[in-house]
Design an enzyme around this catalytic site. Structure first.
Site, mmCIF file in Angstrom:
data_model
loop_
_atom_site.group_PDB
_atom_site.id
_atom_site.type_symbol
_atom_site.label_atom_id
_atom_site.label_comp_id
_atom_site.label_asym_id
_atom_site.label_seq_id
_atom_site.Cartn_x
_atom_site.Cartn_y
_atom_site.Cartn_z
ATOM 1 N N SER A 106 -5.383 0.355 4.194
ATOM 2 C CA SER A 106 -5.223 1.281 3.022
ATOM 3 C C SER A 106 -4.984 2.651 3.669
ATOM 4 O O SER A 106 -3.992 2.998 4.280
ATOM 5 C CB SER A 106 -6.489 0.754 2.393
ATOM 6 O OG SER A 106 -6.482 1.646 1.286
ATOM 7 N N ASP A 156 -1.708 -6.595 -5.253
ATOM 8 C CA ASP A 156 -2.273 -5.411 -5.037
ATOM 9 C C ASP A 156 -1.864 -4.546 -6.315
ATOM 10 O O ASP A 156 -1.219 -3.998 -6.439
ATOM 11 C CB ASP A 156 -1.737 -4.845 -3.721
ATOM 12 C CG ASP A 156 -2.484 -3.725 -3.094
ATOM 13 O OD1 ASP A 156 -3.245 -2.923 -3.823
ATOM 14 O OD2 ASP A 156 -2.568 -3.335 -1.958
ATOM 15 N N HIS A 187 -5.820 -5.964 -2.811
ATOM 16 C CA HIS A 187 -5.866 -4.948 -1.983
ATOM 17 C C HIS A 187 -6.815 -5.228 -0.651
ATOM 18 O O HIS A 187 -6.474 -4.680 0.377
ATOM 19 C CB HIS A 187 -6.297 -3.667 -2.698
ATOM 20 C CG HIS A 187 -6.074 -2.455 -1.786
ATOM 21 N ND1 HIS A 187 -4.824 -1.976 -1.621
ATOM 22 C CD2 HIS A 187 -6.890 -1.494 -1.025
ATOM 23 C CE1 HIS A 187 -4.894 -0.681 -0.773
ATOM 24 N NE2 HIS A 187 -6.228 -0.638 -0.632
HETATM 25 C C1 MLT Z 1 -4.642 6.222 -0.093
HETATM 26 O O1 MLT Z 1 -5.078 7.248 -0.645
HETATM 27 O O2 MLT Z 1 -4.335 6.352 1.190
HETATM 28 C C2 MLT Z 1 -4.076 5.114 -0.787
HETATM 29 O O3 MLT Z 1 -4.451 5.480 -2.112
HETATM 30 C C3 MLT Z 1 -4.909 3.840 -0.383
HETATM 31 C C4 MLT Z 1 -6.652 4.231 -0.787
HETATM 32 O O4 MLT Z 1 -7.289 4.660 0.244
HETATM 33 O O5 MLT Z 1 -6.958 3.893 -1.743
#
Ligand code: MLT
Length: 209
Positions: A106, A156, A187
């Site tokens: 992520s 996701d 996710h």
């Molecule tokens: C981010 O902010 O890098 C993406 O939106 C993924 C997350 O961290 O939720």
């Protein structure tokens, strides 16, 4: 915090020779301990270097600032990417490590993707779990066949499939050897992620240190 101080991090030395270390990069709200079990499971015996992101969002560690979900502060992202790359160079000298394979989830996957584009020499490859395109207009990069695995979740809710596909296309355009897989999941990480990553790493003995 001084940009020259090392990140808060954990380092687990290799217990089996001949594997590239993993640079573990957690997601929003995680920390340096989060991905250690995953790293141990996908690359038993490899060295593990796991920093904690230095940005806080409502008390949750991240690797760079965002303006909204999926909308990044690209100036901060660029600065933080260089800081993280400098930390990896520091850690390589401190712990005598070859160039690591980034394994990010992520937010951690997104800064790993940014590092591939801005400081490709720091990494020997990357595993990007639930990643998206870090830059609206990606900088030109030369990735020279660097192996990259992107694993998306087809359900996701945070990362549209088209966005992950755009990241894959950017990296292919820069010359990386990209495998982009999609799992029937959301996710969060699943056992299927673990198996996919373990098998992908095992098929790449050339990444061994
Ligand atoms: C981010 O902010 O890098 C993406 O939106 C993924 C997350 O961290 O939720």
């Amino acid at each position: 915090m001084n940009a020259l101080e090392p990140f808060i991090h954990r380092f687990e030395p290799a217990t089996a020779p001949g594997q590239a270390p993993l640079l573990l990069l957690h997601g929003t709200g995680g920390d340096e301990s989060d991905l250690l079990p995953f790293g141990l499971a996908v690359a038993p015996g490899a060295g593990l270097l796991s920093p904690r992101g230095r940005t806080l969002e409502a008390g949750m560690p991240r690797f760079f600032r965002r303006l909204a979900e999926g909308v990044f502060d690209e100036e901060d992202l660029t600065r933080r990417t260089h800081e993280l790359a400098d930390f990896v160079e520091w850690a390589r000298a401190e712990y005598r490590l070859p160039a690591p394979i980034a394994l990010g989830f992520s937010n951690g996957a997104n800064i790993a993707a940014a590092m591939l584009l801005l400081r490709p020499e720091v990494l020997s490859g990357a595993v990007l779990l639930r990643a998206m395109s870090p830059f609206e207009k990606p900088p030109a990069a030369v990735l020279d066949g660097k192996p990259v695995l992107i694993v998306s979740g087809s359900f996701d809710p945070i990362i549209p499939e088209a966005n992950a596909a755009r990241l894959a296309a950017t990296l292919v355009g820069a010359g990386a050897a990209v495998a982009h897989r999609s799992l029937p999941t959301g996710h969060g990480l699943s056992q299927a992620d673990l198996r996919l990553v373990r098998d992908w790493l095992a098929e790449r003995p050339a990444l061994a240190a």
